[in-house]
Scaffold this active site. Sequence first.
Site, PDB file in Angstrom:
ATOM      1  N   LYS A 108     -32.647  14.373  32.581  1.00  0.00           N
ATOM      2  CA  LYS A 108     -31.446  14.025  32.214  1.00  0.00           C
ATOM      3  C   LYS A 108     -30.437  14.932  32.596  1.00  0.00           C
ATOM      4  O   LYS A 108     -29.488  15.013  33.306  1.00  0.00           O
ATOM      5  CB  LYS A 108     -31.270  14.056  30.680  1.00  0.00           C
ATOM      6  CG  LYS A 108     -31.964  12.876  29.997  1.00  0.00           C
ATOM      7  CD  LYS A 108     -31.718  12.900  28.504  1.00  0.00           C
ATOM      8  CE  LYS A 108     -32.245  14.092  27.584  1.00  0.00           C
ATOM      9  NZ  LYS A 108     -33.780  14.314  27.857  1.00  0.00           N
TER      10      LYS A 108
ATOM     11  N   ARG B 175     -29.107  12.130  19.481  1.00  0.00           N
ATOM     12  CA  ARG B 175     -30.602  12.080  19.439  1.00  0.00           C
ATOM     13  C   ARG B 175     -31.010  11.409  18.105  1.00  0.00           C
ATOM     14  O   ARG B 175     -32.102  11.371  17.769  1.00  0.00           O
ATOM     15  CB  ARG B 175     -30.909  13.651  19.370  1.00  0.00           C
ATOM     16  CG  ARG B 175     -31.502  13.909  20.682  1.00  0.00           C
ATOM     17  CD  ARG B 175     -32.081  15.325  20.549  1.00  0.00           C
ATOM     18  NE  ARG B 175     -32.944  15.854  21.441  1.00  0.00           N
ATOM     19  CZ  ARG B 175     -32.676  16.605  22.534  1.00  0.00           C
ATOM     20  NH1 ARG B 175     -31.336  16.743  22.956  1.00  0.00           N
ATOM     21  NH2 ARG B 175     -33.713  16.990  23.363  1.00  0.00           N
TER      22      ARG B 175
ATOM     23  N   ARG C  35     -42.254  23.220  34.739  1.00  0.00           N
ATOM     24  CA  ARG C  35     -41.044  23.848  34.992  1.00  0.00           C
ATOM     25  C   ARG C  35     -41.155  25.431  34.605  1.00  0.00           C
ATOM     26  O   ARG C  35     -40.747  26.170  35.031  1.00  0.00           O
ATOM     27  CB  ARG C  35     -39.935  23.307  34.178  1.00  0.00           C
ATOM     28  CG  ARG C  35     -38.489  23.818  34.000  1.00  0.00           C
ATOM     29  CD  ARG C  35     -37.810  22.732  33.418  1.00  0.00           C
ATOM     30  NE  ARG C  35     -37.628  22.554  31.877  1.00  0.00           N
ATOM     31  CZ  ARG C  35     -37.040  21.640  31.200  1.00  0.00           C
ATOM     32  NH1 ARG C  35     -36.267  20.859  31.938  1.00  0.00           N
ATOM     33  NH2 ARG C  35     -37.077  21.537  30.025  1.00  0.00           N
TER      34      ARG C  35
ATOM     35  N   ARG D 136     -37.774  29.032  29.055  1.00  0.00           N
ATOM     36  CA  ARG D 136     -37.281  28.347  27.910  1.00  0.00           C
ATOM     37  C   ARG D 136     -38.450  28.506  26.490  1.00  0.00           C
ATOM     38  O   ARG D 136     -39.716  28.285  26.930  1.00  0.00           O
ATOM     39  CB  ARG D 136     -37.033  26.802  28.087  1.00  0.00           C
ATOM     40  CG  ARG D 136     -35.615  26.622  28.316  1.00  0.00           C
ATOM     41  CD  ARG D 136     -35.185  25.142  28.451  1.00  0.00           C
ATOM     42  NE  ARG D 136     -35.641  24.378  27.314  1.00  0.00           N
ATOM     43  CZ  ARG D 136     -35.110  23.124  27.302  1.00  0.00           C
ATOM     44  NH1 ARG D 136     -34.472  22.573  28.301  1.00  0.00           N
ATOM     45  NH2 ARG D 136     -35.490  22.249  26.329  1.00  0.00           N
TER      46      ARG D 136
ATOM     47  N   ARG E 293     -41.453  18.157  20.282  1.00  0.00           N
ATOM     48  CA  ARG E 293     -40.434  17.659  21.064  1.00  0.00           C
ATOM     49  C   ARG E 293     -40.762  15.796  21.278  1.00  0.00           C
ATOM     50  O   ARG E 293     -39.843  15.211  21.013  1.00  0.00           O
ATOM     51  CB  ARG E 293     -39.987  18.115  22.382  1.00  0.00           C
ATOM     52  CG  ARG E 293     -39.244  19.584  21.923  1.00  0.00           C
ATOM     53  CD  ARG E 293     -39.182  20.655  23.186  1.00  0.00           C
ATOM     54  NE  ARG E 293     -38.466  20.079  24.121  1.00  0.00           N
ATOM     55  CZ  ARG E 293     -38.601  20.587  25.663  1.00  0.00           C
ATOM     56  NH1 ARG E 293     -39.686  21.678  25.744  1.00  0.00           N
ATOM     57  NH2 ARG E 293     -37.887  20.511  26.522  1.00  0.00           N
TER      58      ARG E 293
HETATM   59  P1  ADP Z   1     -35.008  18.595  26.433  1.00  0.00           P
HETATM   60  O1  ADP Z   1     -34.271  17.188  26.525  1.00  0.00           O
HETATM   61  O2  ADP Z   1     -35.577  18.862  27.660  1.00  0.00           O
HETATM   62  O3  ADP Z   1     -35.902  18.521  25.208  1.00  0.00           O
HETATM   63  P2  ADP Z   1     -32.489  19.630  25.353  1.00  0.00           P
HETATM   64  O4  ADP Z   1     -31.993  20.983  26.241  1.00  0.00           O
HETATM   65  O5  ADP Z   1     -31.569  18.525  25.422  1.00  0.00           O
HETATM   66  O6  ADP Z   1     -33.859  19.650  25.737  1.00  0.00           O
HETATM   67  O7  ADP Z   1     -32.582  20.470  23.813  1.00  0.00           O
HETATM   68  C1  ADP Z   1     -33.508  21.307  23.604  1.00  0.00           C
HETATM   69  C2  ADP Z   1     -33.291  21.653  21.929  1.00  0.00           C
HETATM   70  O8  ADP Z   1     -32.238  21.561  21.283  1.00  0.00           O
HETATM   71  C3  ADP Z   1     -34.033  20.463  21.228  1.00  0.00           C
HETATM   72  O9  ADP Z   1     -35.389  20.334  21.171  1.00  0.00           O
HETATM   73  C4  ADP Z   1     -33.541  20.639  19.787  1.00  0.00           C
HETATM   74  O10 ADP Z   1     -34.098  21.650  19.129  1.00  0.00           O
HETATM   75  C5  ADP Z   1     -32.153  20.970  19.962  1.00  0.00           C
HETATM   76  N1  ADP Z   1     -31.181  19.892  20.174  1.00  0.00           N
HETATM   77  C6  ADP Z   1     -30.273  19.749  21.538  1.00  0.00           C
HETATM   78  N2  ADP Z   1     -29.553  18.697  21.260  1.00  0.00           N
HETATM   79  C7  ADP Z   1     -29.834  18.184  20.190  1.00  0.00           C
HETATM   80  C8  ADP Z   1     -29.364  17.078  19.258  1.00  0.00           C
HETATM   81  N3  ADP Z   1     -28.385  16.215  19.771  1.00  0.00           N
HETATM   82  N4  ADP Z   1     -29.538  16.947  18.054  1.00  0.00           N
HETATM   83  C9  ADP Z   1     -30.370  17.924  17.459  1.00  0.00           C
HETATM   84  N5  ADP Z   1     -31.121  18.742  18.252  1.00  0.00           N
HETATM   85  C10 ADP Z   1     -30.651  19.043  19.591  1.00  0.00           C
END
Ligand code: ADP
Length: 191
Positions: A13, A87, A126, A138, A149
């Site tokens: 994404k 999400r 990654r 990360r 996740r």
């Molecule tokens: P990825 O899609 O690679 O898992 P992101 O960078 O989108 O990672 O998100 C990393 C973390 O940030 C998530 O695992 C969660 O803990 C938090 N997070 C991000 N966006 C949201 C969201 N919309 N709602 C709840 N937690 C979120």
Amino acid sequence: MNIILLGPPGAGKGTQARFLVEERGMVQLSTGDMLRAAKASGTEMGRIVADVMDRGGLVTDEIVIGLIREQLETVKANGFIFDGFPRTLAQADALADLLAEKGETLDAVIELEVNDEVLVDRIVGRAAEAAAAGQPVRADDNAESMKVRLMEYYKKTSPLIGYYYAKGQLTKVDGLGEIADVKAAIAGVLG
Ligand code: ADP
């Protein structure tokens, strides 16, 4: 044009969002990036979310909806790419309300379809690449957090696929191909 990029962690994404920013002048709203920035700058919110994020869990709806609301109220853009938001169904409803308040529409929801097995490999790869290049890794890019996740994705986020399908807004794109092919497929959807 406002769009959502939907898909599990590691689906690509962020990569595709960056292309849309470069080529279409859209603004990427990544809640993950916002939360990592809050964590890095040591704000109170950053301290609250750090543990949950590092373990791979979802941060509360209240916090992320607040972050998105603030951006929508302050940033002027030609179009927004929502990356990693919504999400949960509650976040999806909140986004619909926020856009309606601004008189904006949601024009497309693009689901990046990927095979589960590649996801863990991509994330672990990654992390290894970043480490080898001397870049920060990360905190949640490890096999343990990745499992959480993925579980969070299937339990709380994947229902959004049905939600947007029912609204007639969902388009599926094969996320397994080369980055350039995925990019072309998205361009085909957006026109
Ligand atoms: P990825 O899609 O690679 O898992 P992101 O960078 O989108 O990672 O998100 C990393 C973390 O940030 C998530 O695992 C969660 O803990 C938090 N997070 C991000 N966006 C949201 C969201 N919309 N709602 C709840 N937690 C979120």
